[in-house]
Each structure stands twice: as C-alpha cells, then as structure tokens.
Design a protein around this motif. Structure first.
Motif, PDB file in Angstrom:
ATOM      1  N   VAL A  38      34.440  59.181  32.992  1.00  8.80           N
ATOM      2  CA  VAL A  38      35.206  58.823  31.795  1.00  8.80           C
ATOM      3  C   VAL A  38      35.289  57.306  31.652  1.00  8.80           C
ATOM      4  CG1 VAL A  38      37.526  58.833  30.776  1.00  8.80           C
ATOM      5  CG2 VAL A  38      36.559  60.946  31.694  1.00  8.80           C
ATOM      6  N   LEU A  39      35.537  56.616  32.754  1.00 10.26           N
ATOM      7  CA  LEU A  39      35.634  55.159  32.724  1.00 10.26           C
ATOM      8  C   LEU A  39      34.304  54.524  32.327  1.00 10.26           C
ATOM      9  CD1 LEU A  39      37.798  54.574  35.929  1.00 10.26           C
ATOM     10  CD2 LEU A  39      38.487  54.120  33.576  1.00 10.26           C
ATOM     11  N   TRP A  40      33.203  55.025  32.865  1.00  9.85           N
ATOM     12  CA  TRP A  40      31.897  54.486  32.512  1.00  9.85           C
ATOM     13  C   TRP A  40      31.563  54.748  31.044  1.00  9.85           C
ATOM     14  CZ3 TRP A  40      30.203  50.588  34.612  1.00  9.85           C
ATOM     15  CH2 TRP A  40      30.041  50.409  35.997  1.00  9.85           C
ATOM     16  N   ASN A  41      31.926  55.913  30.556  1.00 10.91           N
ATOM     17  CA  ASN A  41      31.632  56.262  29.162  1.00 10.91           C
ATOM     18  C   ASN A  41      32.338  55.332  28.181  1.00 10.91           C
ATOM     19  OD1 ASN A  41      29.969  58.375  29.910  1.00 10.91           O
ATOM     20  ND2 ASN A  41      31.585  59.922  29.757  1.00 10.91           N
ATOM     21  N   ALA A  42      33.472  54.784  28.610  1.00 14.48           N
ATOM     22  CA  ALA A  42      34.252  53.897  27.738  1.00 14.48           C
ATOM     23  C   ALA A  42      33.914  52.426  27.970  1.00 14.48           C
ATOM     24  CB  ALA A  42      35.742  54.125  27.971  1.00 14.48           C
ATOM     25  N   GLU A  43      33.002  52.146  28.913  1.00 15.07           N
ATOM     26  CA  GLU A  43      32.732  50.769  29.321  1.00 15.07           C
ATOM     27  C   GLU A  43      31.500  50.212  28.640  1.00 15.07           C
ATOM     28  OE1 GLU A  43      33.925  47.859  30.173  1.00 15.07           O
ATOM     29  OE2 GLU A  43      34.959  48.882  31.825  1.00 15.07           O
ATOM     30  N   SER A  44      31.407  48.892  28.611  1.00 16.03           N
ATOM     31  CA  SER A  44      30.232  48.190  28.100  1.00 16.03           C
ATOM     32  C   SER A  44      30.043  46.934  28.942  1.00 16.03           C
ATOM     33  CB  SER A  44      30.418  47.821  26.625  1.00 16.03           C
ATOM     34  OG  SER A  44      31.530  46.949  26.463  1.00 16.03           O
ATOM     35  N   TRP A  45      28.883  46.298  28.804  1.00 15.58           N
ATOM     36  CA  TRP A  45      28.617  45.070  29.551  1.00 15.58           C
ATOM     37  C   TRP A  45      29.379  43.927  28.887  1.00 15.58           C
ATOM     38  CZ3 TRP A  45      27.372  43.877  34.182  1.00 15.58           C
ATOM     39  CH2 TRP A  45      26.895  42.601  34.511  1.00 15.58           C
ATOM     40  N   ARG A  46      30.456  43.523  29.492  1.00 15.89           N
ATOM     41  CA  ARG A  46      31.326  42.505  28.911  1.00 15.89           C
ATOM     42  C   ARG A  46      31.909  41.658  30.026  1.00 15.89           C
ATOM     43  NH1 ARG A  46      36.870  44.881  28.441  1.00 15.89           N
ATOM     44  NH2 ARG A  46      36.844  46.729  29.783  1.00 15.89           N
ATOM     45  N   LEU A  47      32.454  40.523  29.651  1.00 16.25           N
ATOM     46  CA  LEU A  47      32.966  39.580  30.642  1.00 16.25           C
ATOM     47  C   LEU A  47      34.108  40.188  31.457  1.00 16.25           C
ATOM     48  CD1 LEU A  47      32.716  36.765  31.795  1.00 16.25           C
ATOM     49  CD2 LEU A  47      34.255  35.932  30.021  1.00 16.25           C
ATOM     50  N   GLN A  48      34.935  41.013  30.821  1.00 19.19           N
ATOM     51  CA  GLN A  48      36.034  41.640  31.552  1.00 19.19           C
ATOM     52  C   GLN A  48      35.527  42.514  32.698  1.00 19.19           C
ATOM     53  OE1 GLN A  48      35.891  41.219  28.350  1.00 19.19           O
ATOM     54  NE2 GLN A  48      37.897  40.794  27.450  1.00 19.19           N
ATOM     55  N   LEU A  49      34.434  43.233  32.453  1.00 17.65           N
ATOM     56  CA  LEU A  49      33.869  44.076  33.500  1.00 17.65           C
ATOM     57  C   LEU A  49      33.345  43.225  34.647  1.00 17.65           C
ATOM     58  CD1 LEU A  49      32.948  46.907  34.491  1.00 17.65           C
ATOM     59  CD2 LEU A  49      30.794  46.509  33.271  1.00 17.65           C
ATOM     60  N   VAL A  50      32.758  42.093  34.320  1.00 21.38           N
ATOM     61  CA  VAL A  50      32.160  41.231  35.333  1.00 21.38           C
ATOM     62  C   VAL A  50      33.209  40.517  36.178  1.00 21.38           C
ATOM     63  CG1 VAL A  50      30.743  39.157  35.667  1.00 21.38           C
ATOM     64  CG2 VAL A  50      30.051  40.890  34.009  1.00 21.38           C
ATOM     65  N   ALA A  51      34.280  40.051  35.546  1.00 16.10           N
ATOM     66  CA  ALA A  51      35.203  39.146  36.237  1.00 16.10           C
ATOM     67  C   ALA A  51      36.608  39.678  36.443  1.00 16.10           C
ATOM     68  CB  ALA A  51      35.287  37.829  35.468  1.00 16.10           C
ATOM     69  N   GLY A  53      39.945  41.090  37.745  1.00 15.87           N
ATOM     70  CA  GLY A  53      40.452  41.286  39.090  1.00 15.87           C
ATOM     71  C   GLY A  53      40.028  40.212  40.072  1.00 15.87           C
ATOM     72  N   ILE A  54      39.164  39.295  39.637  1.00 14.44           N
ATOM     73  CA  ILE A  54      38.699  38.237  40.530  1.00 14.44           C
ATOM     74  C   ILE A  54      39.324  36.894  40.170  1.00 14.44           C
ATOM     75  CG2 ILE A  54      36.670  37.037  41.439  1.00 14.44           C
ATOM     76  CD1 ILE A  54      35.017  39.482  40.725  1.00 14.44           C
ATOM     77  N   ASP A  55      39.219  36.530  38.897  1.00 19.46           N
ATOM     78  CA  ASP A  55      39.726  35.233  38.447  1.00 19.46           C
ATOM     79  C   ASP A  55      40.286  35.372  37.035  1.00 19.46           C
ATOM     80  OD1 ASP A  55      40.242  32.649  37.728  1.00 19.46           O
ATOM     81  OD2 ASP A  55      38.316  31.841  38.378  1.00 19.46           O
ATOM     82  N   PRO A  56      41.611  35.520  36.894  1.00 25.96           N
ATOM     83  CA  PRO A  56      42.198  35.686  35.569  1.00 25.96           C
ATOM     84  C   PRO A  56      41.969  34.498  34.643  1.00 25.96           C
ATOM     85  CG  PRO A  56      43.905  35.497  37.269  1.00 25.96           C
ATOM     86  CD  PRO A  56      42.604  35.582  37.974  1.00 25.96           C
ATOM     87  N   THR A  57      41.689  33.323  35.211  1.00 22.26           N
ATOM     88  CA  THR A  57      41.434  32.146  34.385  1.00 22.26           C
ATOM     89  C   THR A  57      40.232  32.354  33.484  1.00 22.26           C
ATOM     90  OG1 THR A  57      42.317  30.732  36.144  1.00 22.26           O
ATOM     91  CG2 THR A  57      41.030  29.650  34.421  1.00 22.26           C
ATOM     92  N   ILE A  58      39.218  33.057  33.992  1.00 24.73           N
ATOM     93  CA  ILE A  58      38.012  33.303  33.207  1.00 24.73           C
ATOM     94  C   ILE A  58      38.357  34.036  31.919  1.00 24.73           C
ATOM     95  CG2 ILE A  58      35.776  34.470  33.149  1.00 24.73           C
ATOM     96  CD1 ILE A  58      35.608  34.124  36.144  1.00 24.73           C
ATOM     97  N   LEU A  59      39.204  35.045  32.036  1.00 27.02           N
ATOM     98  CA  LEU A  59      39.560  35.830  30.866  1.00 27.02           C
ATOM     99  C   LEU A  59      40.436  35.034  29.909  1.00 27.02           C
ATOM    100  CD1 LEU A  59      40.208  39.300  32.544  1.00 27.02           C
ATOM    101  CD2 LEU A  59      38.078  38.310  31.706  1.00 27.02           C
ATOM    102  N   ASP A  60      41.165  34.045  30.433  1.00 26.31           N
ATOM    103  CA  ASP A  60      41.962  33.173  29.566  1.00 26.31           C
ATOM    104  C   ASP A  60      41.071  32.301  28.690  1.00 26.31           C
ATOM    105  OD1 ASP A  60      44.288  34.180  30.633  1.00 26.31           O
ATOM    106  OD2 ASP A  60      44.551  32.560  32.076  1.00 26.31           O
ATOM    107  N   TRP A  61      39.840  32.061  29.150  1.00 24.11           N
ATOM    108  CA  TRP A  61      38.909  31.228  28.381  1.00 24.11           C
ATOM    109  C   TRP A  61      38.346  31.964  27.172  1.00 24.11           C
ATOM    110  CZ3 TRP A  61      35.862  29.608  33.366  1.00 24.11           C
ATOM    111  CH2 TRP A  61      36.561  28.604  34.022  1.00 24.11           C
ATOM    112  N   VAL A  62      38.441  33.276  27.179  1.00 24.77           N
ATOM    113  CA  VAL A  62      37.869  34.057  26.087  1.00 24.77           C
ATOM    114  C   VAL A  62      38.753  33.919  24.855  1.00 24.77           C
ATOM    115  CG1 VAL A  62      37.154  36.338  25.300  1.00 24.77           C
ATOM    116  CG2 VAL A  62      36.825  35.677  27.692  1.00 24.77           C
ATOM    117  N   ASN A  63      38.247  33.271  23.815  1.00 25.10           N
ATOM    118  CA  ASN A  63      39.037  33.025  22.611  1.00 25.10           C
ATOM    119  C   ASN A  63      38.686  34.024  21.518  1.00 25.10           C
ATOM    120  OD1 ASN A  63      40.392  30.709  23.635  1.00 25.10           O
ATOM    121  ND2 ASN A  63      38.520  29.537  23.325  1.00 25.10           N
ATOM    122  N   THR A  64      38.847  35.278  21.783  1.00 19.73           N
ATOM    123  CA  THR A  64      38.490  36.302  20.818  1.00 19.73           C
ATOM    124  C   THR A  64      39.316  36.140  19.544  1.00 19.73           C
ATOM    125  OG1 THR A  64      38.003  37.809  22.635  1.00 19.73           O
ATOM    126  CG2 THR A  64      38.265  38.778  20.459  1.00 19.73           C
TER     127      THR A  64
END
Length: 208
Positions: A38-51, A53-64
């Motif tokens: 179920v989790l894989w079916n809802a997932e895509s190749w995106r920065l959140q998947l890559v980073a 749980g490792i470095d929350p700063t990276i996700l703060d850089w995303v200015n969606t």
C-alpha cells in the motif's frame, strides 16, 4: 539482520520488515507485507522519499507553491579533487544562472567512518558545501537506498516496470563507480541525476 513481524495471533505478517522500517519508519506499522505494498502504491520518486527522516533541513528548502525555488543538490563520492572542482563550478554556474543552490554532501556507501571524516574536514575547512557531521546519517542514507532496492525486488519489480527502482538502481550504480554521483532537485518532484564526470562536463558547457 532481519526483523520478522507477527500479528497478535502469532501468524507471520512479514518475513523481513527491516526494509520497510528503514524506508518509512513508524508509518509502516503494523509491518505487514500488505501495508508495504500500500505504501509503495502511494509513493513516487520525490525528495521526501530520498531524504525524509535523515535531515529535516533538506525538506525545509523545498519551496512548493512559491515562485522562486531553491535548487537542492545532493552529491556523493570520495575523490577530494573532484569534490573541490565540482562544488566550486556548481556555485559559479548557479550565480550565472541566477538561481539559489544548496549543496549537500551525502558520502559514499562503501566509505568508512574515517574516510567520511576526512572529506567532511576538507569540506568544512574550505567551505565547499553542507555535510552531515554524523557518520550515521551518511550510512543511513545509503542503507535506505539499498532497502528500497530490496523491498522492490521482493515484489519482483524491475527497472523496466518501476520508476522508483530505476532511479534507485541508477543512483546505486553511480555510487558503485569512482566518478561520484549527483542529484539536483527543483522542488520536491523535478530532478536530474548523473555521475560526477558527466555532471562536470555539463557544468563546463553551461554557456552553450
């Protein structure tokens, strides 16, 4: 190491839940094969998947949703000379292009703690980019990539029929070479990647 998960009645719900734990953490509860699919079916190749749980700063850089994006570059390898040349050239191209670029060193899967420490020291001294001061973060980044590979293989996915696995295998192949690897993200979903040699040649040809 493996983690076998059981339902309250004692039935095995996953013969090895460690890969879904590395990828999704507590979100994977109750650690069943069905939940993993179920989790894989809802997932895509995106920065959140890559980073995530490792470095929350990276996700703060995303200015969606904003007009101005921060371009995020994750790069790895252990060739100090290439790292020096690449980071300096990338910063110069970013200035010429008029974009905001954040560089983050993610190490290499085969690098030892001492090798990472040596590279991090040079990056810090010469102010080349950001890096993770804790070796565990580098190890976890590459372990999660390999966990994605193992999880996809479990469901007989291939690079021909699964976009996420294709990206993961491409990144792991770059990491397995001596040329370094580079991923550039614009926002959460737009990305480009290449090995270190091709990236450097591309930056050199920016004027064209």
């Amino acid at each position: 190491m493996i983690i076998v998960s059981l339902v309250p009645q004692g039935r095995v719900s996953s013969l090895n839940a460690i890969h879904m734990l590395w990828v999704w953490g507590n979100v994977a509860f109750p650690l069943t094969d069905e939940k993993e699919q179920v989790l894989w079916n809802a997932e895509s190749w995106r920065l959140q998947l890559v980073a995530d749980g490792i470095d929350p700063t990276i996700l703060d850089w995303v200015n969606t949703g904003r007009e101005i994006y921060i371009y995020i570059c994750l790069y790895g390898g252990d060739d100090l000379e290439w790292i020096r040349k690449f980071t300096k050239r990338a910063k110069a191209v970013a200035r010429l292009a008029g974009i905001s670029l954040e560089l983050l060193y993610v190490g290499r899967s085969t690098a030892t703690r001492e090798q990472i420490r040596k590279v991090n020291k040079v990056i810090k001294t010469e102010n080349l980019s950001r890096f993770w001061p804790d070796y565990t973060s580098n190890w976890f980044f590459w372990s999660r990539m390999d966990s994605m590979r193992c999880s996809k293989a479990k469901y007989h996915k291939t690079v021909e029929n699964d976009e996420i696995l294709k990206e993961v295998m491409t990144l792991l192949s770059y990491d397995g070479s001596d040329q370094g690897c580079v991923m550039v993200w614009r926002g959460s979903n737009e990305t480009a990647r290449a090995n270190g040699q091709l990236t450097f040649l591309t930056l050199d040809d920016f004027g064209a």
